[in-house]
Design a protein around this motif. Sequence first.
Motif, PDB file in Angstrom:
ATOM      1  N   THR A  80       0.861  -1.194   0.000  1.00 53.37           N
ATOM      2  CA  THR A  80       0.000   0.000   0.000  1.00 53.37           C
ATOM      3  C   THR A  80       0.889   1.233   0.000  1.00 53.37           C
ATOM      4  OG1 THR A  80      -1.704  -1.078   1.349  1.00 53.37           O
ATOM      5  CG2 THR A  80      -1.893   1.265   1.055  1.00 53.37           C
ATOM      6  N   THR A  81       0.685   2.096  -0.963  1.00 56.24           N
ATOM      7  CA  THR A  81       1.156   3.470  -0.904  1.00 56.24           C
ATOM      8  C   THR A  81      -0.091   4.332  -0.793  1.00 56.24           C
ATOM      9  OG1 THR A  81       3.169   3.089  -2.183  1.00 56.24           O
ATOM     10  CG2 THR A  81       2.290   5.336  -2.164  1.00 56.24           C
ATOM     11  N   LEU A  82      -0.179   5.138   0.236  1.00 57.44           N
ATOM     12  CA  LEU A  82      -1.428   5.834   0.542  1.00 57.44           C
ATOM     13  C   LEU A  82      -1.640   7.004  -0.424  1.00 57.44           C
ATOM     14  CD1 LEU A  82      -1.247   5.776   4.446  1.00 57.44           C
ATOM     15  CD2 LEU A  82      -2.499   4.234   2.928  1.00 57.44           C
ATOM     16  N   ILE A  83      -2.390   6.743  -1.464  1.00 67.74           N
ATOM     17  CA  ILE A  83      -2.654   7.750  -2.481  1.00 67.74           C
ATOM     18  C   ILE A  83      -3.566   8.849  -1.959  1.00 67.74           C
ATOM     19  CG2 ILE A  83      -4.616   6.458  -3.434  1.00 67.74           C
ATOM     20  CD1 ILE A  83      -2.048   8.595  -5.415  1.00 67.74           C
ATOM     21  N   THR A  84      -4.260   8.590  -0.882  1.00 65.63           N
ATOM     22  CA  THR A  84      -5.225   9.558  -0.347  1.00 65.63           C
ATOM     23  C   THR A  84      -4.592  10.595   0.559  1.00 65.63           C
ATOM     24  OG1 THR A  84      -5.676   7.874   1.317  1.00 65.63           O
ATOM     25  CG2 THR A  84      -7.267   8.092  -0.482  1.00 65.63           C
ATOM     26  N   THR A  85      -3.573  10.232   1.322  1.00 66.22           N
ATOM     27  CA  THR A  85      -3.016  11.143   2.318  1.00 66.22           C
ATOM     28  C   THR A  85      -1.595  11.574   2.010  1.00 66.22           C
ATOM     29  OG1 THR A  85      -2.499   9.197   3.673  1.00 66.22           O
ATOM     30  CG2 THR A  85      -4.508  10.406   4.198  1.00 66.22           C
ATOM     31  N   ASN A  86      -0.963  10.984   1.004  1.00 65.84           N
ATOM     32  CA  ASN A  86       0.325  11.474   0.516  1.00 65.84           C
ATOM     33  C   ASN A  86       0.099  12.488  -0.585  1.00 65.84           C
ATOM     34  OD1 ASN A  86       2.512  10.041   1.906  1.00 65.84           O
ATOM     35  ND2 ASN A  86       1.647   8.196   0.992  1.00 65.84           N
ATOM     36  N   ASP A  87       0.990  13.447  -0.680  1.00 71.26           N
ATOM     37  CA  ASP A  87       0.957  14.401  -1.784  1.00 71.26           C
ATOM     38  C   ASP A  87       1.401  13.675  -3.052  1.00 71.26           C
ATOM     39  OD1 ASP A  87       1.252  16.454  -3.584  1.00 71.26           O
ATOM     40  OD2 ASP A  87       2.556  17.669  -2.313  1.00 71.26           O
ATOM     41  N   PRO A  88       0.611  13.700  -4.114  1.00 71.27           N
ATOM     42  CA  PRO A  88       1.012  13.009  -5.340  1.00 71.27           C
ATOM     43  C   PRO A  88       2.324  13.518  -5.926  1.00 71.27           C
ATOM     44  CG  PRO A  88      -0.984  14.325  -5.678  1.00 71.27           C
ATOM     45  CD  PRO A  88      -0.741  14.279  -4.224  1.00 71.27           C
ATOM     46  N   VAL A  89       2.665  14.773  -5.676  1.00 71.91           N
ATOM     47  CA  VAL A  89       3.957  15.285  -6.135  1.00 71.91           C
ATOM     48  C   VAL A  89       5.088  14.550  -5.418  1.00 71.91           C
ATOM     49  CG1 VAL A  89       5.483  17.301  -6.184  1.00 71.91           C
ATOM     50  CG2 VAL A  89       3.058  17.549  -6.762  1.00 71.91           C
ATOM     51  N   THR A 115      -6.757   2.590   8.014  1.00 72.11           N
ATOM     52  CA  THR A 115      -6.695   3.303   9.285  1.00 72.11           C
ATOM     53  C   THR A 115      -7.359   4.659   9.125  1.00 72.11           C
ATOM     54  OG1 THR A 115      -4.592   2.200   9.758  1.00 72.11           O
ATOM     55  CG2 THR A 115      -5.178   4.101  11.130  1.00 72.11           C
ATOM     56  N   GLY A 116      -8.559   4.793   9.649  1.00 76.83           N
ATOM     57  CA  GLY A 116      -9.312   6.029   9.493  1.00 76.83           C
ATOM     58  C   GLY A 116      -8.612   7.269  10.014  1.00 76.83           C
ATOM     59  N   PRO A 117      -7.994   7.239  11.212  1.00 76.57           N
ATOM     60  CA  PRO A 117      -7.389   8.459  11.757  1.00 76.57           C
ATOM     61  C   PRO A 117      -6.249   9.025  10.928  1.00 76.57           C
ATOM     62  CG  PRO A 117      -7.745   6.841  13.497  1.00 76.57           C
ATOM     63  CD  PRO A 117      -8.030   6.140  12.203  1.00 76.57           C
ATOM     64  N   VAL A 118      -5.697   8.265  10.007  1.00 67.86           N
ATOM     65  CA  VAL A 118      -4.582   8.783   9.210  1.00 67.86           C
ATOM     66  C   VAL A 118      -5.007   9.993   8.377  1.00 67.86           C
ATOM     67  CG1 VAL A 118      -4.911   7.356   7.145  1.00 67.86           C
ATOM     68  CG2 VAL A 118      -2.618   8.090   7.774  1.00 67.86           C
ATOM     69  N   TYR A 119      -6.273  10.074   8.023  1.00 72.52           N
ATOM     70  CA  TYR A 119      -6.730  11.190   7.187  1.00 72.52           C
ATOM     71  C   TYR A 119      -6.542  12.535   7.881  1.00 72.52           C
ATOM     72  CZ  TYR A 119      -8.670   8.014   3.676  1.00 72.52           C
ATOM     73  OH  TYR A 119      -8.809   7.076   2.684  1.00 72.52           O
ATOM     74  N   PRO A 120      -7.097  12.767   9.069  1.00 69.32           N
ATOM     75  CA  PRO A 120      -6.866  14.065   9.717  1.00 69.32           C
ATOM     76  C   PRO A 120      -5.404  14.304  10.084  1.00 69.32           C
ATOM     77  CG  PRO A 120      -8.065  12.589  11.186  1.00 69.32           C
ATOM     78  CD  PRO A 120      -8.065  11.946   9.840  1.00 69.32           C
ATOM     79  N   TRP A 121      -4.647  13.232  10.356  1.00 67.03           N
ATOM     80  CA  TRP A 121      -3.232  13.427  10.655  1.00 67.03           C
ATOM     81  C   TRP A 121      -2.511  14.117   9.494  1.00 67.03           C
ATOM     82  CZ3 TRP A 121      -2.346   7.688  12.448  1.00 67.03           C
ATOM     83  CH2 TRP A 121      -2.955   7.510  13.703  1.00 67.03           C
ATOM     84  N   PHE A 122      -2.974  13.856   8.276  1.00 65.67           N
ATOM     85  CA  PHE A 122      -2.346  14.446   7.095  1.00 65.67           C
ATOM     86  C   PHE A 122      -3.250  15.492   6.438  1.00 65.67           C
ATOM     87  CE2 PHE A 122       0.114  10.684   7.842  1.00 65.67           C
ATOM     88  CZ  PHE A 122       1.406  11.049   7.485  1.00 65.67           C
ATOM     89  N   GLY A 123      -4.188  16.009   7.220  1.00 68.55           N
ATOM     90  CA  GLY A 123      -4.972  17.143   6.764  1.00 68.55           C
ATOM     91  C   GLY A 123      -6.076  16.814   5.778  1.00 68.55           C
ATOM     92  N   GLN A 124      -6.570  15.581   5.806  1.00 66.83           N
ATOM     93  CA  GLN A 124      -7.611  15.187   4.864  1.00 66.83           C
ATOM     94  C   GLN A 124      -8.843  14.665   5.612  1.00 66.83           C
ATOM     95  OE1 GLN A 124      -7.367  16.063   1.899  1.00 66.83           O
ATOM     96  NE2 GLN A 124      -5.174  16.249   1.495  1.00 66.83           N
ATOM     97  N   ASP A 125      -9.913  14.483   4.861  1.00 65.48           N
ATOM     98  CA  ASP A 125     -11.202  14.060   5.409  1.00 65.48           C
ATOM     99  C   ASP A 125     -11.500  12.658   4.891  1.00 65.48           C
ATOM    100  OD1 ASP A 125     -13.876  13.631   6.056  1.00 65.48           O
ATOM    101  OD2 ASP A 125     -14.540  15.614   5.432  1.00 65.48           O
ATOM    102  N   ILE A 126     -11.672  11.702   5.784  1.00 68.36           N
ATOM    103  CA  ILE A 126     -11.907  10.326   5.376  1.00 68.36           C
ATOM    104  C   ILE A 126     -13.158  10.195   4.518  1.00 68.36           C
ATOM    105  CG2 ILE A 126     -13.239   9.700   7.443  1.00 68.36           C
ATOM    106  CD1 ILE A 126     -11.890   6.942   7.304  1.00 68.36           C
ATOM    107  N   ARG A 127     -14.108  11.108   4.682  1.00 69.89           N
ATOM    108  CA  ARG A 127     -15.330  11.051   3.872  1.00 69.89           C
ATOM    109  C   ARG A 127     -15.052  11.354   2.410  1.00 69.89           C
ATOM    110  NH1 ARG A 127     -18.618  15.084   7.714  1.00 69.89           N
ATOM    111  NH2 ARG A 127     -16.552  16.070   7.527  1.00 69.89           N
ATOM    112  N   GLN A 128     -13.864  11.862   2.138  1.00 66.39           N
ATOM    113  CA  GLN A 128     -13.453  12.155   0.761  1.00 66.39           C
ATOM    114  C   GLN A 128     -12.466  11.112   0.238  1.00 66.39           C
ATOM    115  OE1 GLN A 128     -14.776  14.689  -1.056  1.00 66.39           O
ATOM    116  NE2 GLN A 128     -16.088  15.060   0.722  1.00 66.39           N
ATOM    117  N   GLY A 129     -12.465   9.928   0.848  1.00 67.41           N
ATOM    118  CA  GLY A 129     -11.469   8.927   0.508  1.00 67.41           C
ATOM    119  C   GLY A 129     -11.429   8.559  -0.971  1.00 67.41           C
ATOM    120  N   ILE A 130     -12.576   8.246  -1.534  1.00 65.88           N
ATOM    121  CA  ILE A 130     -12.625   7.857  -2.945  1.00 65.88           C
ATOM    122  C   ILE A 130     -12.290   9.034  -3.856  1.00 65.88           C
ATOM    123  CG2 ILE A 130     -14.116   7.061  -4.810  1.00 65.88           C
ATOM    124  CD1 ILE A 130     -13.233   4.793  -3.052  1.00 65.88           C
TER     125      ILE A 130
END
Length: 373
Positions: A80-89, A115-130
């Motif tokens: 897994t590389t977290l495409i949702t919480t890593n900056d694509p750049v 892991t749901g909490p990873v989203y706010p840790w990196f400034g994102q909203d889990i509800r926007q995962g997809i």
Amino acid sequence: MQFGIFSVGDVTPDPTTGRLPTEHERINAMTSIALKAEEVGLDVFAMGEHHNPPFVPSSPTTMLGWIAARTENLILSTSTTLITTNDPVKIAEDYAMLQHLANGRIDVMMGRGNTGPVYPWFGQDIRQGIPLAIENYALLHRLWREDVVDWEGKFRTPLQSFTSTPRPLDGVPPFVWHGSIRSPEIAEQAAYYGDGFFHNNIFWPKQHTQRMVELYRDRYAHYGHGTAEQAVVGLGGHVFLRKNSQDAIRDFRPYFDNAPVYGHGPSLEEFSQQTPLTVGSPQEVIEKTLSFREYAGDYQRQLFLVDHAGLPLKTVLEQLDLLGEEVVPVLRKEFAKNRPANVPDAPTHASRLAAARAADTSDTNDTQEVTTA
């Protein structure tokens, strides 16, 4: 077909001794496991990305770069590389750099993690995962293929005349697998780009895996990348081996019963019957793994989880010896039987570079013919 192992990098007490390894011990054990995988003739080592206890792989490129320097043939990947919480750049630059250091022996599996909490840790909203997965990968795909990118989206600041560095090795980006257990949107995304689709294939019954893989294959053909049979599929699996099944069941039971993910639920026997988990002799692992083709079709990559749930390093290395000596050689031979000629081999940097060069030659010849005419 490629065979290998993947690790989630959990730090879990050994239930038979109560001993909890340190993070340092676990990180170095994962490295030893990767080196052993090459030694016994496996093709792939993949590791996850997590940012929370009890997991240690927060920086896959760091570990994979270290392993690349100590191996010669092993394909290095992420599970897994977290495409949702890593900056694509940052993904574009990190994995292109790793691709150069590994001389092309690298590919990437994009996923959203579990892991749901990873989203706010990196400034994102889990509800926007997809939507995050879709938008971020659209940008990453362009960054690896266009020298200068202008970009404006919803989830990050715009880019103006941006060039990601280094550029992909030989102009060929790392091959991308899109990993998902349950999200049809991710299967659709993999099909849209003509990328690979990897189904974890651990927790769910075969009927679920079959539906996800068939969706991906159908949509791959729909987007014109080839026939459904030519889609690029990878599967996971979880095995524990001993020379005979009685010893395997006896030795693995305490680890299964106390595993953080599936312990304290269905029995080992029930879970083995309902999912791809295989605990037994090499022949039993061979037979069950070969059965995956009945519902997934001819596929390209098979990865096994062998170091989960507190298993000591010595036991994991024993698993790899059995895989390398008694299981994988038979699987290679059996999976090759009756494999249709139109089913592609697993992608490598060399094969994709050759295809790119062939396409360039064809385009040049077509241009010359038009000019001459």
